[in-house]
Design a protein around this motif. Structure first.
Motif, PDB file in Angstrom:
ATOM      1  N   LYS A   9       5.954  84.324 -49.607  1.00 28.91           N
ATOM      2  CA  LYS A   9       4.927  83.996 -50.448  1.00 28.91           C
ATOM      3  C   LYS A   9       5.435  82.962 -51.517  1.00 28.91           C
ATOM      4  CE  LYS A   9      -0.364  84.878 -52.068  1.00 28.91           C
ATOM      5  NZ  LYS A   9      -0.277  82.982 -50.988  1.00 28.91           N
ATOM      6  N   GLY A  10       5.039  82.605 -51.786  1.00 30.71           N
ATOM      7  CA  GLY A  10       5.531  81.616 -53.805  1.00 30.71           C
ATOM      8  C   GLY A  10       6.766  81.052 -53.044  1.00 30.71           C
ATOM      9  N   ALA A  11       7.286  81.250 -52.364  1.00 33.12           N
ATOM     10  CA  ALA A  11       8.600  79.996 -52.400  1.00 33.12           C
ATOM     11  C   ALA A  11       7.821  79.110 -50.909  1.00 33.12           C
ATOM     12  CB  ALA A  11       9.439  81.039 -51.751  1.00 33.12           C
ATOM     13  N   ALA A 110      14.150  70.449 -50.880  1.00 35.39           N
ATOM     14  CA  ALA A 110      14.535  71.502 -52.197  1.00 35.39           C
ATOM     15  C   ALA A 110      14.256  72.274 -52.132  1.00 35.39           C
ATOM     16  CB  ALA A 110      14.268  69.944 -53.822  1.00 35.39           C
ATOM     17  N   LEU A 111      14.389  73.290 -52.408  1.00 33.20           N
ATOM     18  CA  LEU A 111      13.672  74.702 -52.323  1.00 33.20           C
ATOM     19  C   LEU A 111      13.226  74.722 -53.712  1.00 33.20           C
ATOM     20  CD1 LEU A 111      12.993  77.786 -50.765  1.00 33.20           C
ATOM     21  CD2 LEU A 111      15.542  78.319 -51.713  1.00 33.20           C
ATOM     22  N   TYR A 112      12.222  75.989 -53.680  1.00 30.84           N
ATOM     23  CA  TYR A 112      11.278  76.627 -54.550  1.00 30.84           C
ATOM     24  C   TYR A 112      10.842  77.540 -55.005  1.00 30.84           C
ATOM     25  CZ  TYR A 112       7.678  77.506 -58.352  1.00 30.84           C
ATOM     26  OH  TYR A 112       6.898  77.484 -59.494  1.00 30.84           O
ATOM     27  N   VAL A 113      12.463  78.014 -56.083  1.00 30.51           N
ATOM     28  CA  VAL A 113      12.355  79.838 -56.301  1.00 30.51           C
ATOM     29  C   VAL A 113      11.369  80.497 -57.129  1.00 30.51           C
ATOM     30  CG1 VAL A 113      13.568  80.973 -56.326  1.00 30.51           C
ATOM     31  CG2 VAL A 113      15.259  78.846 -55.873  1.00 30.51           C
ATOM     32  N   PRO A 114      11.020  81.480 -56.571  1.00 35.42           N
ATOM     33  CA  PRO A 114       9.731  81.936 -57.976  1.00 35.42           C
ATOM     34  C   PRO A 114      11.043  82.681 -58.827  1.00 35.42           C
ATOM     35  CG  PRO A 114       9.117  82.199 -55.543  1.00 35.42           C
ATOM     36  CD  PRO A 114      10.215  81.505 -55.517  1.00 35.42           C
ATOM     37  N   GLU A 115       9.611  82.903 -59.506  1.00 34.74           N
ATOM     38  CA  GLU A 115       9.822  84.443 -60.896  1.00 34.74           C
ATOM     39  C   GLU A 115      10.589  85.798 -60.204  1.00 34.74           C
ATOM     40  OE1 GLU A 115       7.325  84.766 -63.370  1.00 34.74           O
ATOM     41  OE2 GLU A 115       7.862  83.172 -65.037  1.00 34.74           O
TER      42      GLU A 115
END
Length: 181
Positions: A9-11, A110-115
């Motif tokens: 979730k969120g990635a 691209a890959l979005y990496v959450p906190e």
């Protein structure tokens, strides 16, 4: 941009929506408004680039803890990498799960990496170059890492690890690491 949420979730995997004509192509790679519409942090504190001479090079698994927890938008601009993220958010339904994705100059993905996600990658080609947009400043006192081969996660790297920094090779297993949340 085409946003596809992963099982974490969120990635997100973010693909470009290329508009082509006789000159070549054009695509947006970042839009604050589109990121916010998907519930993603859109601030960029710094942009980083890494260059990897040899296939098999591994960097990771890194993260920062609050108050300096960081998001990342990772893209491979030359060659190819296998990018891995691990959800370290204790209250997450996907806590301690990971995904891997191939990012390359050819797929422009691209890959979005959450906190509070550990992040690392392995170069699949010689001369792989990676660009990161990072949502928080690098803060050494809040930097953490876990060992890339920790059996708690069972990450299957596509190649033998041939090059790694002493620091990355020395990260402890997750069971002995405090995430700090």
């Amino acid at each position: 941009m085409i946003f596809t949420e992963t099982k974490l979730k969120g990635a997100f995997i973010i693909d470009v929506d290329i508009r082509e004509d006789h000159r070549g192509g054009f695509a947006r790679t970042f839009c604050m408004k589109e990121f916010e519409e998907h519930g993603l942090k859109s601030s960029v504190a710094q942009c980083n680039m890494s260059f990897n001479h040899k296939a098999g090079t591994l960097r990771g698994m890194h993260y920062q803890i609050p108050p300096a927890a960081e998001t990342k938008l990772v893209r491979c601009t030359k060659g190819a990498i296998y990018d891995v993220i691990i959800d370290l958010r204790p209250d997450s339904p996907t806590y301690m799960q990971h995904i891997g994705a191939e990012l390359s100059a050819d797929n422009r993905r691209a890959l979005y990496v959450p906190e509070l996600f550990a992040h690392g990658y392995q170069a699949l080609t010689d001369d792989a170059e990676v660009i990161y947009q990072v949502g928080e400043f690098y803060t050494p006192g809040y930097e953490r890492g876990i060992h890339y081969a920790d059996p708690a996660f069972g990450i299957e790297w596509p190649m033998e690890v041939t090059v790694i920094s002493e620091k990355d090779a020395a990260w402890a297993p997750f069971e002995s690491v405090a995430v700090g949340v």
